[in-house]
Design a protein around this motif. Structure first.
Motif, PDB file in Angstrom:
ATOM      1  N   ILE A 278     161.654 100.025  34.866  1.00  0.00           N
ATOM      2  CA  ILE A 278     162.760  99.309  35.504  1.00  0.00           C
ATOM      3  C   ILE A 278     163.552 100.242  36.407  1.00  0.00           C
ATOM      4  CG2 ILE A 278     164.996  98.199  35.062  1.00  0.00           C
ATOM      5  CD1 ILE A 278     163.719  96.841  32.637  1.00  0.00           C
TER       6      ILE A 278
ATOM      7  N   GLU B  79     163.986  99.490  40.458  1.00  0.00           N
ATOM      8  CA  GLU B  79     165.261  99.134  41.060  1.00  0.00           C
ATOM      9  C   GLU B  79     165.708 100.182  42.070  1.00  0.00           C
ATOM     10  OE1 GLU B  79     167.215  96.325  40.740  1.00  0.00           O
ATOM     11  OE2 GLU B  79     165.385  95.579  39.814  1.00  0.00           O
TER      12      GLU B  79
ATOM     13  N   THR C 247     172.177  98.526  39.365  1.00  0.00           N
ATOM     14  CA  THR C 247     171.384  97.387  38.883  1.00  0.00           C
ATOM     15  C   THR C 247     170.367  97.845  37.831  1.00  0.00           C
ATOM     16  OG1 THR C 247     169.881  97.639  40.769  1.00  0.00           O
ATOM     17  CG2 THR C 247     171.644  96.022  40.975  1.00  0.00           C
TER      18      THR C 247
ATOM     19  N   TRP D  89     170.185  96.351  34.009  1.00  0.00           N
ATOM     20  CA  TRP D  89     168.972  95.818  33.404  1.00  0.00           C
ATOM     21  C   TRP D  89     168.621  96.559  32.121  1.00  0.00           C
ATOM     22  CZ3 TRP D  89     166.690  91.384  33.877  1.00  0.00           C
ATOM     23  CH2 TRP D  89     166.753  90.685  35.076  1.00  0.00           C
TER      24      TRP D  89
ATOM     25  N   LEU E  51     170.849  95.405  29.336  1.00  0.00           N
ATOM     26  CA  LEU E  51     170.369  94.092  28.886  1.00  0.00           C
ATOM     27  C   LEU E  51     169.087  94.230  28.059  1.00  0.00           C
ATOM     28  CD1 LEU E  51     170.963  91.969  32.122  1.00  0.00           C
ATOM     29  CD2 LEU E  51     172.245  91.826  29.978  1.00  0.00           C
ATOM     30  N   LEU E  52     168.218  95.158  28.462  1.00  0.00           N
ATOM     31  CA  LEU E  52     166.976  95.397  27.727  1.00  0.00           C
ATOM     32  C   LEU E  52     167.267  95.901  26.318  1.00  0.00           C
ATOM     33  CD1 LEU E  52     163.844  95.529  27.896  1.00  0.00           C
ATOM     34  CD2 LEU E  52     164.100  97.871  28.738  1.00  0.00           C
TER      35      LEU E  52
ATOM     36  N   THR F 171     164.839  90.191  27.982  1.00  0.00           N
ATOM     37  CA  THR F 171     165.107  90.871  29.248  1.00  0.00           C
ATOM     38  C   THR F 171     163.810  91.304  29.924  1.00  0.00           C
ATOM     39  OG1 THR F 171     167.206  91.681  28.370  1.00  0.00           O
ATOM     40  CG2 THR F 171     166.344  92.788  30.321  1.00  0.00           C
ATOM     41  N   THR F 172     162.859  91.800  29.128  1.00  0.00           N
ATOM     42  CA  THR F 172     161.557  92.183  29.696  1.00  0.00           C
ATOM     43  C   THR F 172     160.935  91.018  30.452  1.00  0.00           C
ATOM     44  OG1 THR F 172     161.170  93.745  27.874  1.00  0.00           O
ATOM     45  CG2 THR F 172     159.255  93.074  29.174  1.00  0.00           C
TER      46      THR F 172
ATOM     47  N   PHE G  14     162.970  90.050  33.603  1.00  0.00           N
ATOM     48  CA  PHE G  14     162.788  91.007  34.689  1.00  0.00           C
ATOM     49  C   PHE G  14     161.424  90.841  35.354  1.00  0.00           C
ATOM     50  CE2 PHE G  14     161.727  95.170  36.493  1.00  0.00           C
ATOM     51  CZ  PHE G  14     162.867  95.420  37.251  1.00  0.00           C
TER      52      PHE G  14
ATOM     53  N   GLN H 292     160.678  89.703  39.208  1.00  0.00           N
ATOM     54  CA  GLN H 292     159.877  90.506  40.140  1.00  0.00           C
ATOM     55  C   GLN H 292     158.698  89.703  40.695  1.00  0.00           C
ATOM     56  OE1 GLN H 292     161.228  93.500  40.969  1.00  0.00           O
ATOM     57  NE2 GLN H 292     162.767  92.762  39.504  1.00  0.00           N
TER      58      GLN H 292
END
Length: 250
Positions: free
Chosen positions: A188, A192, A197, A201, A204-205, A212-213, A216, A220
């Motif tokens: 990640i 990014e 950002t 992320w 959040l992960l 979150t995985t 994300f 993408q």
């Protein structure tokens, strides 16, 4: 040139240390608490944690299957991921990092770790279906499954922030889980363009795991068209440059 070399060496050390840490924890927990395959260990939150863990394993396994040159080696590594979790993750990542030679252009070392060298027989170059669309549906379904598991577990067993839930095998599973999270977080951070950002992320992960995985990955994939090769989801904007890929893919 020095900075990419330091990055590669730092990642090698990081994943060697994490792999050894997990191996030590696994041996210690086995010796002090016996086998994990006991019915009383499978509480609702332990089951939810395992679902969370294995959804991340699926994401890592998809990359391993893509990276490996044949289905036999891919299947062996995926079995190791399923059986040994983050120990196999660390071993595989370290192996890929040591494959980077002094002859490789090191301006973007993670590009060489993430990308497979294509040959004329690869399915992606002769595709008859959109793997991008399949991956969107697949990871969306996994994310929904994890969300449903989380909601059901909270309704059945309450919040997880209770001391009695932290059995030795739960603690070992959480360490295993978060070592895999480190591997995903490195990707990640690479993907990014902004550290703000990327940090958001990663937070959040850490908090929501495979939810979150999946979010994300689906986000993408949404940036790709249905005709794009699926492996572009692995790369950042600079490395996704067609000229770079054309130069290094054969």
């Amino acid at each position: 040139m020095a900075k990419p070399v330091y990055t590669v060496n730092a990642l090698r050390i990081l994943f060697v240390v994490l792999g050894c840490l997990m191996l030590g924890i696994l041996i210690y927990t086995l010796s002090t608490n016996g086998s994990p395959f006991r019915r009383e260990l499978f509480t609702p939150w332990m089951t939810a944690t395992l679902v969370d863990f294995y959804i991340n394993v699926i994401a890592l396994a998809a990359w391993v299957a893509y990276k490996e040159p044949n289905w036999i080696s891919g299947a062996i590594w995926i079995i190791l991921l399923v059986c040994f979790g983050s120990i196999a993750t660390c071993a595989y990542v370290v192996l890929q990092l040591f494959k980077i030679s002094s002859q490789d252009p090191l301006q973007d070392p993670l590009y060489h770790v993430l990308l497979r060298h294509w040959n004329k027989n690869d399915v992606e170059r002769h595709k008859t279906i959109s793997f991008v669309v399949v991956a969107r549906v697949f990871f969306s379904a996994l994310g929904c499954m994890m969300l449903g598991t989380l909601i059901c577990t909270i309704m059945i067993d309450g919040l997880p922030f209770r001391k009695e839930l932290l059995t030795p095998w739960m603690e070992a599973t959480l360490v295993d889980f978060y070592i895999n999270v480190v591997a995903i977080a490195v990707w990640i951070a690479y993907k990014e363009s902004s550290w703000v950002t990327a940090l958001l992320w990663i937070v959040l992960l850490i908090c929501f795991g495979s939810l979150t995985t999946c979010a994300f990955i689906v986000l993408q994939l949404a940036h790709l068209s249905s005709q794009d090769p699926l492996y572009l989801v692995l790369l950042n904007d600079h490395s996704s440059n067609p000229a770079i890929i054309k130069h290094d893919a054969f």
